[in-house]
Design an enzyme around this catalytic site. Structure first.
Site, short mmCIF file in Angstrom:
data_model
loop_
_atom_site.label_atom_id
_atom_site.label_comp_id
_atom_site.label_asym_id
_atom_site.label_seq_id
_atom_site.Cartn_x
_atom_site.Cartn_y
_atom_site.Cartn_z
N SER A 54 0.80 -1.23 0.00
CA SER A 54 0.00 0.00 0.00
C SER A 54 0.83 1.28 0.00
O SER A 54 0.37 2.31 -0.48
CB SER A 54 -0.95 0.00 1.19
OG SER A 54 -0.26 -0.25 2.39
N HIS B 104 -5.43 -3.30 -2.47
CA HIS B 104 -5.12 -2.34 -3.54
C HIS B 104 -5.13 -2.95 -4.94
O HIS B 104 -5.06 -2.22 -5.93
CB HIS B 104 -3.78 -1.66 -3.27
CG HIS B 104 -3.82 -0.82 -2.04
ND1 HIS B 104 -4.33 0.47 -2.03
CD2 HIS B 104 -3.47 -1.09 -0.76
CE1 HIS B 104 -4.27 0.94 -0.80
NE2 HIS B 104 -3.75 0.02 -0.01
N LYS C 92 -11.89 0.69 -1.62
CA LYS C 92 -10.86 1.38 -2.40
C LYS C 92 -11.32 1.47 -3.86
O LYS C 92 -12.21 2.26 -4.15
CB LYS C 92 -9.52 0.69 -2.18
CG LYS C 92 -9.05 1.04 -0.76
CD LYS C 92 -7.89 0.28 -0.23
CE LYS C 92 -7.55 0.87 1.15
NZ LYS C 92 -6.87 -0.05 2.03
C1 LIG Z 1 -6.85 -0.21 3.45
C2 LIG Z 1 -6.20 -1.50 3.73
C3 LIG Z 1 -6.75 -2.40 4.64
C4 LIG Z 1 -7.93 -2.06 5.49
O1 LIG Z 1 -9.11 -2.04 4.79
P1 LIG Z 1 -10.32 -1.15 5.34
O2 LIG Z 1 -11.50 -1.68 4.65
O3 LIG Z 1 -9.99 0.25 5.00
O4 LIG Z 1 -10.36 -1.37 6.82
C5 LIG Z 1 -6.15 -3.63 4.78
N1 LIG Z 1 -5.05 -3.94 4.09
C6 LIG Z 1 -4.46 -3.09 3.23
C7 LIG Z 1 -3.25 -3.50 2.47
C8 LIG Z 1 -5.02 -1.83 3.04
O5 LIG Z 1 -4.44 -0.96 2.22
#
Ligand SMILES: *Cc1c(COP(=O)(O)O)cnc(C)c1O
Length: 403
Positions: free
Chosen positions: A193, A221, A252
């Site tokens: 990320s 992602h 996302k």
């Molecule tokens: C954003 C993210 C999460 C968490 O997901 P949410 O739905 O925002 O709680 C978990 N793992 C990675 C790699 C992320 O980027």
């Protein structure tokens, strides 16, 4: 005042929570203080933040779906039909029909027999890791894994070995000495990320096979973005069937909220029975589920969104490289490493003045000495947006002697 009764501190006396002020001051002194900034309209490639119109280059809204008319319409319909709240956890009485529809869509999307929706990716990760392994088991975890995976590892009480980022020799070495542990699990981000690079899934799959080890991939992602059909990192390498536990998010690229674990139907059933972050929390609101369903349909129906995203990524990366930056990674997450937190924050401020919104990312989100500007490109940026951002980055980079 009576014995044992709390009373406010007198003049010159520090409150019992005085350490908070000290720690906040310490964060400020080290340029690590974080402040919430107010977004004043919809999440989109152009938005208003604290009174200023800016181009958004910080969001994970990779396909621009947050404000897509089809998601909005689906959410509105679901509110009319089912209301705003779900009333209880899923196992009690919050399991609306929309959950079944969404989980069926996810199963088809990932090509797995089972899928289970969690309220967030954070909860999916902590709830899955802590259910699957425990004392006497071992987890191998990439050093740059997301915080939610790190917390899941801790919560599981399994032995945790951190391997150097994407270092397969290190993974093999650790597996070679893991004979005494009962269950073994390797966990990795699909797309990292904060670095924008991709996990070596085929090699990890091979190692897992040799050492009878489970593989869990957090594709927060990659979901909706990577692979011919947007199925994510495992699709890129054609190892979808070899990954035991797929995690993806709906918040996302998919523009909504929530997350899922996909895998065997036994995995799903096991998590329903054993995952505490699944069991002990209120079910998602109906409009959120409906938006997830609409987003998955769009990922199938509109492959042009991905094409546009990748052509934007290419334009942006090439532009940055041409002016002397060395962006990290190989995806739509395009970090520019600057080292010191103060430089990252200065750069972010100067870009804001230029009408570009990008966040500086500092420890503990990234290791000491690797503070960075984490830029992201989306399908809804125009070529003009990209070129405008590149020009701003050139001016700012030159002023700060970074290029
Ligand atoms: C954003 C993210 C999460 C968490 O997901 P949410 O739905 O925002 O709680 C978990 N793992 C990675 C790699 C992320 O980027």
């Amino acid at each position: 005042m009576g014995k044992g009764v709390a009373h406010p501190p007198g003049k010159g006396q520090r409150p019992n929570t005085g350490f908070l002020e000290d720690q906040l001051n310490d964060l400020r002194a080290r340029n690590l203080y974080r402040r919430l900034k107010g977004l004043e309209d919809a999440q989109s490639s152009v938005t208003t933040i604290e009174g200023r119109r800016v181009l958004q280059f910080a969001s994970n809204n990779y396909l621009g779906l947050c404000s897509h008319p089809k998601l909005k319409a689906a959410a509105k319909r679901a509110i009319e039909e089912y209301g705003c709240g779900s009333g209880a956890s899923r196992l009690v009485c919050g399991n609306t029909r929309l959950y079944n529809d969404l989980e069926e869509k996810i199963s088809r999307f990932k090509g797995t027999p089972g899928a289970l929706v969690f309220s967030t990716g954070y909860m999916a990760n902590i709830g899955t890791l802590s259910a699957l392994v425990g004392e006497g088991d071992i987890i191998l975890s990439d050093e740059l894994n997301h915080a939610s995976l790190i917390d899941g590892c801790r919560l599981s009480r399994a032995k945790v070995e951190i391997f150097r980022h994407r270092d397969l020799d290190h993974v093999r070495e650790l597996l070679n000495t893991s004979g005494a542990y009962k269950r073994k699990l390797i966990v990795t981000d699909g797309v990292f990320s904060m670095d924008g690079d991709i996990a070596p899934l085929p090699e990890l799959v091979g190692l897992c096979r040799s050492f009878s080890c489970m593989l869990m991939v957090d594709d927060a992602h990659g979901t909706g973005v990577l692979g011919e059909r947007g199925r994510g990192t495992a699709e890129v390498f054609k190892v979808e069937e070899e990954v035991d536990i797929h995690m993806g998010t709906l918040g996302k690229a998919l523009g909504g909220f929530g997350a899922y674990i996909a895998g065997s139907s036994e995995l799903r059933e096991f998590l329903v029975n054993r995952s505490r972050s699944f069991i002990f929390t209120t079910a998602l609101p109906p409009p959120v589920l409906a938006a997830g369903i609409a987003a998955l349909d769009l990922v199938d129906e509109e492959p042009e969104m991905r094409k546009k995203l990748w052509s934007n990524v290419d334009r942006f990366r090439k532009g940055l490289t041409a002016m002397g930056y060395a962006p990290l990674g190989e995806t739509h997450i395009i970090p520019i490493c600057v080292g010191e937190p103060s430089v990252a924050m200065k750069m972010s401020e100067m870009l804001f003045e230029e009408g570009i919104f990008v966040q500086g990312i500092r420890p503990p989100t990234v290791p000491q000495g690797s503070s960075r500007l984490r830029t992201t490109v989306t399908a809804s940026h125009t070529e003009e947006d990209i070129d405008y951002a590149l020009k701003a980055l050139q001016r700012v980079g030159e002023k700060l002697h970074l290029i």
